[in-house]
Write a protein that holds these residues in place. Structure first.
Motif, PDB file in Angstrom:
ATOM      1  N   GLY A  37       0.793  -1.226   0.000  1.00 23.07           N
ATOM      2  CA  GLY A  37       0.000   0.000   0.000  1.00 23.07           C
ATOM      3  C   GLY A  37       0.823   1.273   0.000  1.00 23.07           C
ATOM      4  O   GLY A  37       0.299   2.347  -0.292  1.00 23.07           O
ATOM      5  N   GLN A  38       2.121   1.175   0.305  1.00 24.08           N
ATOM      6  CA  GLN A  38       2.955   2.372   0.336  1.00 24.08           C
ATOM      7  C   GLN A  38       3.302   2.841  -1.073  1.00 24.08           C
ATOM      8  O   GLN A  38       3.457   2.041  -1.990  1.00 24.08           O
ATOM      9  CB  GLN A  38       4.257   2.105   1.098  1.00 24.08           C
ATOM     10  CG  GLN A  38       4.045   1.894   2.567  1.00 24.08           C
ATOM     11  CD  GLN A  38       5.321   1.545   3.297  1.00 24.08           C
ATOM     12  OE1 GLN A  38       6.198   0.884   2.747  1.00 24.08           O
ATOM     13  NE2 GLN A  38       5.424   1.965   4.547  1.00 24.08           N
ATOM     14  N   GLU A  39       3.420   4.156  -1.204  1.00 21.29           N
ATOM     15  CA  GLU A  39       3.989   4.736  -2.422  1.00 21.29           C
ATOM     16  C   GLU A  39       5.472   4.896  -2.143  1.00 21.29           C
ATOM     17  O   GLU A  39       5.865   5.375  -1.074  1.00 21.29           O
ATOM     18  CB  GLU A  39       3.351   6.078  -2.739  1.00 21.29           C
ATOM     19  CG  GLU A  39       3.842   6.672  -4.037  1.00 21.29           C
ATOM     20  CD  GLU A  39       3.137   7.973  -4.388  1.00 21.29           C
ATOM     21  OE1 GLU A  39       3.387   8.473  -5.484  1.00 21.29           O
ATOM     22  OE2 GLU A  39       2.361   8.486  -3.556  1.00 21.29           O
ATOM     23  N   ILE A  40       6.307   4.495  -3.099  1.00 20.15           N
ATOM     24  CA  ILE A  40       7.743   4.427  -2.844  1.00 20.15           C
ATOM     25  C   ILE A  40       8.533   4.810  -4.094  1.00 20.15           C
ATOM     26  O   ILE A  40       8.100   4.563  -5.215  1.00 20.15           O
ATOM     27  CB  ILE A  40       8.110   2.995  -2.358  1.00 20.15           C
ATOM     28  CG1 ILE A  40       9.535   2.910  -1.857  1.00 20.15           C
ATOM     29  CG2 ILE A  40       7.823   1.967  -3.429  1.00 20.15           C
ATOM     30  CD1 ILE A  40       9.828   1.624  -1.101  1.00 20.15           C
ATOM     31  N   LYS A  41       9.675   5.438  -3.877  1.00 23.55           N
ATOM     32  CA  LYS A  41      10.623   5.734  -4.961  1.00 23.55           C
ATOM     33  C   LYS A  41      11.777   4.765  -4.776  1.00 23.55           C
ATOM     34  O   LYS A  41      12.361   4.706  -3.690  1.00 23.55           O
ATOM     35  CB  LYS A  41      11.103   7.176  -4.863  1.00 23.55           C
ATOM     36  CG  LYS A  41      12.088   7.551  -5.939  1.00 23.55           C
ATOM     37  CD  LYS A  41      12.506   9.007  -5.802  1.00 23.55           C
ATOM     38  CE  LYS A  41      13.479   9.377  -6.901  1.00 23.55           C
ATOM     39  NZ  LYS A  41      13.898  10.783  -6.775  1.00 23.55           N
ATOM     40  N   VAL A  42      12.105   4.003  -5.820  1.00 23.31           N
ATOM     41  CA  VAL A  42      13.138   2.974  -5.706  1.00 23.31           C
ATOM     42  C   VAL A  42      14.190   3.102  -6.800  1.00 23.31           C
ATOM     43  O   VAL A  42      13.922   3.587  -7.894  1.00 23.31           O
ATOM     44  CB  VAL A  42      12.530   1.552  -5.757  1.00 23.31           C
ATOM     45  CG1 VAL A  42      11.621   1.308  -4.592  1.00 23.31           C
ATOM     46  CG2 VAL A  42      11.825   1.292  -7.066  1.00 23.31           C
ATOM     47  N   ASN A  43      15.388   2.664  -6.462  1.00 23.72           N
ATOM     48  CA  ASN A  43      16.470   2.453  -7.417  1.00 23.72           C
ATOM     49  C   ASN A  43      16.869   0.991  -7.310  1.00 23.72           C
ATOM     50  O   ASN A  43      16.683   0.357  -6.273  1.00 23.72           O
ATOM     51  CB  ASN A  43      17.673   3.347  -7.095  1.00 23.72           C
ATOM     52  CG  ASN A  43      17.375   4.795  -7.343  1.00 23.72           C
ATOM     53  OD1 ASN A  43      16.897   5.172  -8.401  1.00 23.72           O
ATOM     54  ND2 ASN A  43      17.629   5.629  -6.345  1.00 23.72           N
ATOM     55  N   TYR A  44      17.414   0.452  -8.377  1.00 24.66           N
ATOM     56  CA  TYR A  44      17.824  -0.949  -8.409  1.00 24.66           C
ATOM     57  C   TYR A  44      19.324  -1.038  -8.199  1.00 24.66           C
ATOM     58  O   TYR A  44      20.074  -0.134  -8.522  1.00 24.66           O
ATOM     59  CB  TYR A  44      17.490  -1.601  -9.751  1.00 24.66           C
ATOM     60  CG  TYR A  44      16.187  -1.160 -10.352  1.00 24.66           C
ATOM     61  CD1 TYR A  44      15.007  -1.264  -9.647  1.00 24.66           C
ATOM     62  CD2 TYR A  44      16.138  -0.629 -11.629  1.00 24.66           C
ATOM     63  CE1 TYR A  44      13.809  -0.867 -10.195  1.00 24.66           C
ATOM     64  CE2 TYR A  44      14.947  -0.226 -12.194  1.00 24.66           C
ATOM     65  CZ  TYR A  44      13.792  -0.346 -11.476  1.00 24.66           C
ATOM     66  OH  TYR A  44      12.606   0.057 -12.023  1.00 24.66           O
ATOM     67  N   ASP A  45      19.755  -2.171  -7.693  1.00 22.88           N
ATOM     68  CA  ASP A  45      21.166  -2.453  -7.478  1.00 22.88           C
ATOM     69  C   ASP A  45      21.542  -3.643  -8.357  1.00 22.88           C
ATOM     70  O   ASP A  45      20.883  -4.682  -8.298  1.00 22.88           O
ATOM     71  CB  ASP A  45      21.376  -2.816  -6.013  1.00 22.88           C
ATOM     72  CG  ASP A  45      22.514  -2.074  -5.371  1.00 22.88           C
ATOM     73  OD1 ASP A  45      23.059  -1.165  -6.008  1.00 22.88           O
ATOM     74  OD2 ASP A  45      22.848  -2.413  -4.223  1.00 22.88           O
ATOM     75  N   GLY A  46      22.562  -3.490  -9.176  1.00 24.86           N
ATOM     76  CA  GLY A  46      23.030  -4.613  -9.976  1.00 24.86           C
ATOM     77  C   GLY A  46      22.213  -4.854 -11.224  1.00 24.86           C
ATOM     78  O   GLY A  46      21.645  -3.949 -11.817  1.00 24.86           O
ATOM     79  N   VAL A  47      22.105  -6.129 -11.579  1.00 25.67           N
ATOM     80  CA  VAL A  47      21.477  -6.552 -12.830  1.00 25.67           C
ATOM     81  C   VAL A  47      19.958  -6.577 -12.687  1.00 25.67           C
ATOM     82  O   VAL A  47      19.425  -7.011 -11.670  1.00 25.67           O
ATOM     83  CB  VAL A  47      21.975  -7.972 -13.210  1.00 25.67           C
ATOM     84  CG1 VAL A  47      21.275  -8.478 -14.450  1.00 25.67           C
ATOM     85  CG2 VAL A  47      23.478  -7.974 -13.387  1.00 25.67           C
TER      86      VAL A  47
END
Length: 68
Positions: A37-47
């Protein structure tokens, strides 16, 4: 990517992109504070594995809107 947490399995969360509901990604390594239910800003790590949905390791993140 900014999106919404729609599912959680152990330390993995499924995020659906806010702008394009057809884009989703499973991110592993998610801490307990990230909840459905949370709104979130994400970045990825790796592949990033481009399956459907995509899969990657969670990098930096910011919770935009928490759930009660």
């Amino acid at each position: 990517m900014i999106g919404y947490v729609v599912e959680r399995e152990g330390n993995k969360v499924l995020i659906i992109e806010a702008e394009n509901k057809n884009t989703s990604i499973w991110l592993s390594g998610a801490p307990e504070e990230i909840r459905i239910g949370q709104e979130i800003k994400v970045n990825y790590d790796g592949v990033v594995f481009f399956s459907n949905p995509a899969q990657a390791e969670l990098g930096d993140y910011e919770i935009i809107r928490k759930v009660q």
